[in-house]
Design an enzyme around this catalytic site. Sequence first.
Site, PDB file in Angstrom:
ATOM      1  N   GLY A  42      83.087 -29.824 -15.023  1.00 40.12           N
ATOM      2  CA  GLY A  42      83.904 -30.694 -14.170  1.00 40.12           C
ATOM      3  C   GLY A  42      83.074 -31.903 -13.780  1.00 40.12           C
ATOM      4  N   GLU A  60      84.966 -32.093 -18.925  1.00 35.94           N
ATOM      5  CA  GLU A  60      85.905 -32.678 -17.976  1.00 35.94           C
ATOM      6  C   GLU A  60      87.310 -32.538 -18.551  1.00 35.94           C
ATOM      7  OE1 GLU A  60      85.994 -33.971 -14.800  1.00 35.94           O
ATOM      8  OE2 GLU A  60      88.093 -34.182 -15.335  1.00 35.94           O
ATOM      9  N   ILE A  61      88.238 -32.113 -17.707  1.00 36.41           N
ATOM     10  CA  ILE A  61      89.589 -31.828 -18.197  1.00 36.41           C
ATOM     11  C   ILE A  61      90.483 -33.062 -18.188  1.00 36.41           C
ATOM     12  CG2 ILE A  61      90.596 -31.124 -15.976  1.00 36.41           C
ATOM     13  CD1 ILE A  61      91.870 -28.754 -17.533  1.00 36.41           C
ATOM     14  N   ASN A  83      89.002 -27.702 -20.913  1.00 35.64           N
ATOM     15  CA  ASN A  83      89.202 -26.862 -19.742  1.00 35.64           C
ATOM     16  C   ASN A  83      88.072 -25.841 -19.742  1.00 35.64           C
ATOM     17  OD1 ASN A  83      89.899 -25.016 -17.820  1.00 35.64           O
ATOM     18  ND2 ASN A  83      92.032 -24.857 -18.444  1.00 35.64           N
ATOM     19  N   SER A  84      87.127 -26.019 -18.852  1.00 36.02           N
ATOM     20  CA  SER A  84      85.934 -25.173 -18.878  1.00 36.02           C
ATOM     21  C   SER A  84      86.241 -23.738 -18.461  1.00 36.02           C
ATOM     22  CB  SER A  84      84.876 -25.758 -17.955  1.00 36.02           C
ATOM     23  OG  SER A  84      85.347 -25.657 -16.633  1.00 36.02           O
ATOM     24  N   ASP A 127      86.631 -28.787  -7.418  1.00 42.00           N
ATOM     25  CA  ASP A 127      87.884 -28.823  -6.658  1.00 42.00           C
ATOM     26  C   ASP A 127      87.958 -27.569  -5.780  1.00 42.00           C
ATOM     27  OD1 ASP A 127      88.695 -31.202  -7.836  1.00 42.00           O
ATOM     28  OD2 ASP A 127      89.612 -30.172  -9.543  1.00 42.00           O
ATOM     29  N   GLU A 155      79.528 -39.170  -8.283  1.00 44.53           N
ATOM     30  CA  GLU A 155      80.485 -40.029  -7.580  1.00 44.53           C
ATOM     31  C   GLU A 155      81.030 -39.302  -6.341  1.00 44.53           C
ATOM     32  OE1 GLU A 155      79.984 -39.703 -10.806  1.00 44.53           O
ATOM     33  OE2 GLU A 155      79.552 -41.793 -11.317  1.00 44.53           O
ATOM     34  N   GLU A 156      81.314 -38.012  -6.505  1.00 43.19           N
ATOM     35  CA  GLU A 156      81.832 -37.243  -5.376  1.00 43.19           C
ATOM     36  C   GLU A 156      80.759 -37.089  -4.294  1.00 43.19           C
ATOM     37  OE1 GLU A 156      85.048 -36.574  -5.529  1.00 43.19           O
ATOM     38  OE2 GLU A 156      85.069 -35.658  -3.533  1.00 43.19           O
TER      39      GLU A 156
HETATM   40  N1  SAM Z   1      81.239 -33.146 -10.440  1.00 38.93           N
HETATM   41  C1  SAM Z   1      81.829 -34.463 -10.210  1.00 38.93           C
HETATM   42  C2  SAM Z   1      81.208 -35.143  -9.029  1.00 38.93           C
HETATM   43  O1  SAM Z   1      80.454 -34.475  -8.301  1.00 38.93           O
HETATM   44  O2  SAM Z   1      81.465 -36.335  -8.839  1.00 38.93           O
HETATM   45  C3  SAM Z   1      83.350 -34.381 -10.073  1.00 38.93           C
HETATM   46  C4  SAM Z   1      83.881 -33.614  -8.903  1.00 38.93           C
HETATM   47  S1  SAM Z   1      85.675 -33.609  -8.851  1.00 38.93           S
HETATM   48  C5  SAM Z   1      86.042 -33.168  -7.221  1.00 38.93           C
HETATM   49  C6  SAM Z   1      86.074 -32.159  -9.802  1.00 38.93           C
HETATM   50  C7  SAM Z   1      86.244 -32.472 -11.267  1.00 38.93           C
HETATM   51  O3  SAM Z   1      86.433 -31.274 -12.004  1.00 38.93           O
HETATM   52  C8  SAM Z   1      87.430 -33.353 -11.558  1.00 38.93           C
HETATM   53  O4  SAM Z   1      87.023 -34.461 -12.318  1.00 38.93           O
HETATM   54  C9  SAM Z   1      88.377 -32.441 -12.353  1.00 38.93           C
HETATM   55  O5  SAM Z   1      89.165 -33.130 -13.287  1.00 38.93           O
HETATM   56  C10 SAM Z   1      87.396 -31.495 -12.999  1.00 38.93           C
HETATM   57  N2  SAM Z   1      87.954 -30.192 -13.376  1.00 38.93           N
HETATM   58  C11 SAM Z   1      88.724 -29.393 -12.600  1.00 38.93           C
HETATM   59  N3  SAM Z   1      89.032 -28.260 -13.240  1.00 38.93           N
HETATM   60  C12 SAM Z   1      88.439 -28.332 -14.466  1.00 38.93           C
HETATM   61  C13 SAM Z   1      88.407 -27.471 -15.590  1.00 38.93           C
HETATM   62  N4  SAM Z   1      89.036 -26.301 -15.588  1.00 38.93           N
HETATM   63  N5  SAM Z   1      87.707 -27.860 -16.671  1.00 38.93           N
HETATM   64  C14 SAM Z   1      87.065 -29.042 -16.688  1.00 38.93           C
HETATM   65  N6  SAM Z   1      87.061 -29.897 -15.651  1.00 38.93           N
HETATM   66  C15 SAM Z   1      87.739 -29.559 -14.548  1.00 38.93           C
END
Ligand code: SAM
Length: 228
Positions: A36, A59-60, A101-102, A124, A203-204
Site C-alpha cells: 500500500g 499499490e491497488i 491487491n496485496s 487504511d 506522503e501520509e
Molecule cells: N503508505 C503510504 C503512505 O504512508 O503515504 C500510503 C498510505 S494510504 C492511507 C493507504 C494506501 O494503501 C492507499 O494508497 C491504498 O490505495 C493502498 N491500499 C489499500 N488496500 C490495498 C491493497 N489491498 N493492496 C494494495 N494497496 C492497497
Amino acid sequence: SDHALSYPPSPEQFDWDAHYPAFAGSGKTPEFADIGCGFGGLLIALAPLFPDTLMLGMEIRVQVSQYVHDRIVALRSTSAPADPSPDTPGPYQNVSIARANSMKFMPNYFPKHSLSALFFLFPDPHFKARKHKARIISPTLLAEYAYILKPGGIVYTITDVRDLHDWMRTHLEQFPLFEPVSEQELRDEGKGPIVDAVYTSTEEGKKVERNKGDKWLACFRRIEAKRD
Ligand code: SAM
C-alpha cells in the site's frame, strides 16, 4: 475493484527484468516490499540508501500506481549511466512498483524467505468492526508474510490511528513466527535510516505531521523456526 488485475502464477514466472532492467540476469528479486505504498515516498527515500537492494511497492489504485511508475521513470532518467549494469545500475534502478491487491497472491510475487523488510505505513484503518477483515494485518495474511520474509527480516508498521496500532501489534505479538523489536534495537543494528524514513518519508506521514498527529510505530522480527 481489482477484478481486472492479473497476477504472476509464481515468482519465477514474474518478469523481474522488466521491473529492474539494470539488474537483468542477476537473479535478484526484491528484498524490500512496501505494501500500500501510496505515492511512493518511502521507496524513493530508501532507494539511494541501498542501491544494491531491489525494492517493490504494491499499490491497488490505478492512478496512484501510475503516478509512482512515472515518478520512478523520471528519476531513473536523471544522470543515468550510458551503459547500466548490475555493477553500475544508476540511480533508482533498484526501485519499482506493481499495481496489485496485496491481500491476494503475495506469495505469487515474492519467493519464500526472500524479503528482509516488509513495510505497512499508515495503512487504511477500516474503522468499523465489520470492515476489520479488510485490514492488511490478520492471522491469515501474517502466515503469508512470515513465508515470504527471511528469518531475521523485519516487519515495520506505523499508523496515526491508535486502535489500528493496537490491532496490528496484538496480531503480530500473537503470531508465533514474529517477535517484537524495539526502535532502539533497530537503530543499534544500523537500521536507523530505515526507521527515520518510516516515520517521515511518506506522503501520509507528512500529512500526519502537518496535522500534529501521533505516530505509533511497531516493528517485529521474523524469527527462525525449527522446521522452516
Ligand atoms: N503508505 C503510504 C503512505 O504512508 O503515504 C500510503 C498510505 S494510504 C492511507 C493507504 C494506501 O494503501 C492507499 O494508497 C491504498 O490505495 C493502498 N491500499 C489499500 N488496500 C490495498 C491493497 N489491498 N493492496 C494494495 N494497496 C492497497
